[in-house]
Design a protein around this motif. Sequence first.
Motif, PDB file in Angstrom:
ATOM      1  N   THR A   1       0.833  -1.201   0.000  1.00 36.78           N
ATOM      2  CA  THR A   1       0.000   0.000   0.000  1.00 36.78           C
ATOM      3  C   THR A   1       0.867   1.250   0.000  1.00 36.78           C
ATOM      4  OG1 THR A   1      -1.761  -1.162   1.202  1.00 36.78           O
ATOM      5  CG2 THR A   1      -1.807   1.240   1.239  1.00 36.78           C
ATOM      6  N   ALA A   2       1.954   1.218   0.793  1.00 33.24           N
ATOM      7  CA  ALA A   2       2.881   2.351   0.811  1.00 33.24           C
ATOM      8  C   ALA A   2       3.542   2.533  -0.551  1.00 33.24           C
ATOM      9  CB  ALA A   2       3.939   2.142   1.894  1.00 33.24           C
ATOM     10  N   ALA A   3       3.938   1.427  -1.164  1.00 31.39           N
ATOM     11  CA  ALA A   3       4.519   1.524  -2.507  1.00 31.39           C
ATOM     12  C   ALA A   3       3.504   2.083  -3.500  1.00 31.39           C
ATOM     13  CB  ALA A   3       5.002   0.148  -2.960  1.00 31.39           C
ATOM     14  N   TYR A   4       2.247   1.665  -3.362  1.00 37.66           N
ATOM     15  CA  TYR A   4       1.178   2.162  -4.228  1.00 37.66           C
ATOM     16  C   TYR A   4       1.049   3.680  -4.114  1.00 37.66           C
ATOM     17  CZ  TYR A   4      -3.746   3.255  -5.241  1.00 37.66           C
ATOM     18  OH  TYR A   4      -4.901   3.827  -5.686  1.00 37.66           O
ATOM     19  N   VAL A   5       1.131   4.195  -2.884  1.00 35.48           N
ATOM     20  CA  VAL A   5       1.000   5.641  -2.676  1.00 35.48           C
ATOM     21  C   VAL A   5       2.196   6.378  -3.280  1.00 35.48           C
ATOM     22  CG1 VAL A   5       0.930   7.448  -0.925  1.00 35.48           C
ATOM     23  CG2 VAL A   5      -0.454   5.393  -0.645  1.00 35.48           C
ATOM     24  N   VAL A   6       3.393   5.826  -3.108  1.00 35.87           N
ATOM     25  CA  VAL A   6       4.575   6.469  -3.683  1.00 35.87           C
ATOM     26  C   VAL A   6       4.453   6.557  -5.208  1.00 35.87           C
ATOM     27  CG1 VAL A   6       7.066   6.239  -4.041  1.00 35.87           C
ATOM     28  CG2 VAL A   6       6.092   5.842  -1.779  1.00 35.87           C
ATOM     29  N   PHE A   7       4.030   5.480  -5.832  1.00 33.79           N
ATOM     30  CA  PHE A   7       3.858   5.492  -7.290  1.00 33.79           C
ATOM     31  C   PHE A   7       2.754   6.461  -7.701  1.00 33.79           C
ATOM     32  CE2 PHE A   7       5.548   0.964  -7.037  1.00 33.79           C
ATOM     33  CZ  PHE A   7       6.824   1.350  -7.413  1.00 33.79           C
TER      34      PHE A   7
END
Length: 724
Positions: free
Chosen positions: A474-480
């Motif tokens: 989820t954190a990676a999703y937000v960064v992208f």
Amino acid sequence: MRWLRTFGAVVRSGLTIEETRLEPLLALRTAAGVALVVGPALWLVSPAFAASAALGAFSAGTATFQRTWRPRKVIALGAGAGLALSTFVGYLAAGRLATFLPLLAVWAFAAGMAWALGSTAGIVAATTVGSMLVTVTLPTSVGLALGHAGVIALGGVAQAMLILLFPIRRWGAHRDALADALAAVSDYARRLQDDPAAPFDPEPLMTARDAAAVTPSQARTRPPVLHGPRGLAERIVPVVAALADPDVGAPAEGPGRDRVRELLNAAAEVLDAAAHAIRRGTSAEVPPWSADVLRLDGLGEVLEEPARQVAEELVKLLAETLQVAGGDGAHEKAPASSGPARAQFLVRPTLFRLLPVVVRAVRRELRRDSPVFRHAVRLAAVAPLGYLIASPLPVGHGYWAPIASVMVMRPDFHRTYARAVGRLAGTLAGVALATGMVRALGPDAHVFGALAVVSAALSYTLLRTGYAYSQCFTAAYVVFLLGMGGHAWEQTVPERVVLTLIGGALAMLAYVVFPAWETPRLPGRLADWLAANGRYAAAVLRGYAEPTREHRADMRGALLASREARAAWQEAYDQARQEPVRPRGLTSREAEDAQEALKGFDRATMLMESHLPGADSRPAPEVERFAEALEANTAQAAEDMREHRNPDWGRVAEALDTWEGVAGDRSPVLRRGAQLQKKALDNLATAVSRTPLERDVGSAREEQRVRAALASEGDGSTPARGGG
């Protein structure tokens, strides 16, 4: 020291991988819903609108993974509508702190009170608070705000359409709940082979009953196999318990006991086969040897009354279970009943008729000692406070701090702290992973959009394996997503880590400042369970005193109330064991002994229930006096326990001494059940009865015992069971 030890346990819990069945097809379909709105918005409009579309689709998709019995498409539409409304209302008040902070506090309080309707409503409501806080691209006009709200709602619509067009395991959650209930009864039958006094946990049956409640539209499409087996499982539980009991069922040793073990093992095989058939939607395949064992021939040669009567009832119930679950004819030697006469269902209100239910549920929780109310107050305080703290900091996207608080906070201590740890660990890992990819690939909105969809798919896949692991993606999703919107990673990554840490710390601190500890409430929960058990036992006894349909209906209602009280006790007991506070009024050892005593009382009542006479049996008014004494004594004892007074069973003992028995073949079962009930009540009194001095000494010893247990868990050894 107690807090340090508890926090160590919290850290381990927050990073634990849960063994669960992954659902990659569901994750793929939900990720496709995100891609379905992100792609066109990115190509046709702008990255800002694509980010809003991703917010709606991702959050609506997450909502469909929550444990709920309503159709997933309805949950997706409801989540999308709630997110869109909170976004638009938040924009209207976002111009000034004087308007935005009060709105945020009120909205967060309402989201916290949504837990009164269940965990799914509470979690979905929390996401609407997050959407109100997110300002990836703040609209500059009401028209643009409506556009962003519309594209967020479109994300929920896209998820609902995919669920409608590409159904995966339709009615799967309901099938799993019913199959789990049958498997639980199967496990109980196996345990009874070696331990005739083994307890039964009714939680799977309660879950199956909750799943059986459907709306009228659901009832028209529900598979026939989901109609009858739950009621059969309910009837099988007391039957196998009575069959295994040495005093009212088979003898302790000899051919009769061997025959009963064979019957119980065969019953377990049949129930497992039925559970597998219901879960997979196939026919039930029973091993031939099980069908041979479940024959009525020869039962009278090794079993005497009333055991033979119970064994015959078990065989009939198993035959009906196979018939309803889709048996393949392997059980043709056993007599099969006709099955349910007509399809009935437990009514669940539609969304348009939920308002009175919501009002009643919220009103019940509007009291100072309610965990739901305290959770709502904490949310209402932490969300604006986090926004105020993060806004002046020299970082962008200060809303991440209150979002982190809102998303990790739960009504109980352990889950709040474990999720805070899991969110921080997952954020660190996800941000590090996504940062490396962003630096390697360079700025490209379309690539970042594709990576956001992939991250969403992985987050959905791991959603039920542990919060930290799904939060990583989820954190990676937000960064992208931020990269897709044109934000440089150097500005977003450190900010997200720091703000997540601030938000998690605020959530933890809020629980310390305004807690909702279950430990002090344990005596009251135990008293509620005792009183409910007393009413259930009295209802069963009245079924003997005057066998009527009205008394059977009363018995069913009392049984359900007893199970609810037991579930409330179990939840409170499990939470209390994870809290860093000193036991008050009831130590852990006393609670454990009292729990075992009430389980024994439950079992005694269940044995009586298995031999209830038919409607044409003659009344037994002698039993009514014992029922009245039992109900009155347990009700008074419950009040005594709430006031920390020792219980007394004088009326029960007197009624049992003067009870001369009931004529007929059900007299041994009644006498055995009454004796077991009195013994269980005596054990309960022994567990909770102490002088004030003994209570103080017991609390100190309990603290020492907990310390030793935690220390032994740390070095991998098993603690000895000490006194409390």
